[in-house]
Write an enzyme that holds these catalytic residues in place. Structure first.
Site, PDB file in Angstrom:
ATOM      1  N   PRO A 110      63.134  62.176  84.452  1.00  0.00           N
ATOM      2  CA  PRO A 110      62.005  62.848  83.785  1.00  0.00           C
ATOM      3  C   PRO A 110      61.660  62.216  82.443  1.00  0.00           C
ATOM      4  O   PRO A 110      60.643  62.535  81.853  1.00  0.00           O
ATOM      5  CB  PRO A 110      62.492  64.297  83.615  1.00  0.00           C
ATOM      6  CG  PRO A 110      63.949  64.286  83.852  1.00  0.00           C
ATOM      7  CD  PRO A 110      64.293  63.066  84.637  1.00  0.00           C
ATOM      8  N   GLU A 130      73.608  65.193  84.979  1.00  0.00           N
ATOM      9  CA  GLU A 130      72.864  65.273  83.717  1.00  0.00           C
ATOM     10  C   GLU A 130      72.081  64.014  83.415  1.00  0.00           C
ATOM     11  O   GLU A 130      71.171  64.007  82.618  1.00  0.00           O
ATOM     12  CB  GLU A 130      73.821  65.564  82.560  1.00  0.00           C
ATOM     13  CG  GLU A 130      74.433  66.937  82.611  1.00  0.00           C
ATOM     14  CD  GLU A 130      73.378  68.031  82.642  1.00  0.00           C
ATOM     15  OE1 GLU A 130      72.546  68.067  81.718  1.00  0.00           O
ATOM     16  OE2 GLU A 130      73.394  68.833  83.588  1.00  0.00           O
ATOM     17  N   ARG A 134      51.493  53.392 101.585  1.00  0.00           N
ATOM     18  CA  ARG A 134      50.166  53.581 102.177  1.00  0.00           C
ATOM     19  C   ARG A 134      49.131  52.598 101.613  1.00  0.00           C
ATOM     20  O   ARG A 134      48.050  52.435 102.167  1.00  0.00           O
ATOM     21  CB  ARG A 134      49.697  55.029 102.079  1.00  0.00           C
ATOM     22  CG  ARG A 134      49.508  55.548 100.694  1.00  0.00           C
ATOM     23  CD  ARG A 134      49.431  57.055 100.696  1.00  0.00           C
ATOM     24  NE  ARG A 134      48.416  57.559 101.623  1.00  0.00           N
ATOM     25  CZ  ARG A 134      47.115  57.459 101.453  1.00  0.00           C
ATOM     26  NH1 ARG A 134      46.662  56.846 100.392  1.00  0.00           N
ATOM     27  NH2 ARG A 134      46.281  57.948 102.326  1.00  0.00           N
ATOM     28  N   ASP A 172      40.397  57.293  98.565  1.00  0.00           N
ATOM     29  CA  ASP A 172      41.372  58.289  98.131  1.00  0.00           C
ATOM     30  C   ASP A 172      41.038  58.823  96.749  1.00  0.00           C
ATOM     31  O   ASP A 172      40.460  58.112  95.931  1.00  0.00           O
ATOM     32  CB  ASP A 172      42.774  57.659  98.021  1.00  0.00           C
ATOM     33  CG  ASP A 172      43.435  57.502  99.367  1.00  0.00           C
ATOM     34  OD1 ASP A 172      42.887  57.996 100.362  1.00  0.00           O
ATOM     35  OD2 ASP A 172      44.519  56.885  99.401  1.00  0.00           O
TER      36      ASP A 172
HETATM   37  N1  ADE Z   1      64.792  63.318  88.195  1.00  0.00           N
HETATM   38  C1  ADE Z   1      64.750  64.598  87.775  1.00  0.00           C
HETATM   39  N2  ADE Z   1      63.511  64.984  87.489  1.00  0.00           N
HETATM   40  C2  ADE Z   1      62.696  63.907  87.710  1.00  0.00           C
HETATM   41  C3  ADE Z   1      61.311  63.682  87.574  1.00  0.00           C
HETATM   42  N3  ADE Z   1      60.463  64.619  87.136  1.00  0.00           N
HETATM   43  N4  ADE Z   1      60.844  62.463  87.901  1.00  0.00           N
HETATM   44  C4  ADE Z   1      61.684  61.491  88.304  1.00  0.00           C
HETATM   45  N5  ADE Z   1      63.004  61.652  88.451  1.00  0.00           N
HETATM   46  C5  ADE Z   1      63.512  62.853  88.148  1.00  0.00           C
END
Ligand code: ADE
Length: 236
Positions: free
Chosen positions: A89, A116, A154, A169
């Site tokens: 994230p 984590e 794709r 798309d």
């Molecule tokens: N691992 C945990 N959350 C994630 C996300 N939002 N994007 C990519 N990998 C992740």
């Protein structure tokens, strides 16, 4: 294209990568996908791949050793240098522009972690790029890797059947796709827009363009501002 996925849960990838367009792309040999279990490269007798964070704190952190050994082994299986992507994230948020960029690579390598997070030396030492699929936290990178793989495959020339095309798309020109209709002409008092039945292709084209713009303005104005790729957590 060759895609390697390094994960602690290779089984998670099996079904999603075995259907529809991805299945066809594999059959047409447009893409080969290989799954590797990072745990197979653990150096200790308990097959551990994670440990407590230095400095304290909750959870476990994926150790660099098994990931480096796995990457180094997988690299030798093909002469092409892979573009290495860590799913987290904390990465730059994935979008269609990134999908197009990745679709021109010969080889992609995705590293999906759980727990984590990863020991920071994995990202640094492997020269990996970090990608997020959105500003929310998943239980691991596997689903994120599969989302990216689907969006990339794709786009490979020949992946979509004859009459299909990725050109129309949503996002292909930073706009949402226009509304689509099929039979019947009237469904529960809701009618197909007259213009689509007119046979006037120039007018239909113009109508679709207007609908795309209107929809984007209403639902995703950020796309028109060029703000689609902002991520407050972005690390550059
Ligand atoms: N691992 C945990 N959350 C994630 C996300 N939002 N994007 C990519 N990998 C992740």
């Amino acid at each position: 294209m060759r895609i390697d996925c390094l994960t602690l849960f290779p089984e998670m990838f099996e079904s999603p990568l075995s259907h529809s367009i991805i299945k066809r792309a594999k059959e047409k040999q447009l893409v080969e996908i290989f799954l590797s279990n990072i745990r197979d490269f653990s150096a200790n007798k308990h097959n551990n791949v994670d440990d407590k964070p230095y400095g304290g704190g909750p959870g476990m952190v994926v150790m660099p050793g098994p990931v480096f050994s796995c990457v180094e082994h997988i690299k030798t299986l093909s002469p092409d240098e892979p573009r290495i992507i860590i799913l987290s994230p904390q990465g730059k948020v994935f979008n269609q522009k990134k999908a197009i960029e990745l679709s021109s690579e010969k080889r992609l390598m995705f590293i999906a972690g759980r727990y984590e997070g990863f020991d920071e030396r994995i990202r640094e030492g492997l020269g990996a790029e970090t990608i997020s699929i959105g500003d929310y936290v998943l239980s691991g990178g596997e689903l994120a890797a599969m989302v990216i793989i689907d969006a990339v495959i794709r786009l490979l020339p020949g992946a979509l059947g004859g009459e299909d095309s990725a050109e129309n798309d949503s996002f292909s020109d930073n706009l949402l796709e226009y509304p689509q209709y099929t039979r019947p002409e009237v469904f529960r008092d809701m009618k197909v827009p007259e213009i689509l039945l007119s046979g006037n292709h120039a007018k239909i084209e113009q109508w679709r363009r207007e609908q795309s713009l209107e929809r984007t303005r209403k639902w995703r104005p950020d796309l028109l501002d060029g703000q689609d790729n902002k991520n407050p957590n972005q690390r550059g």
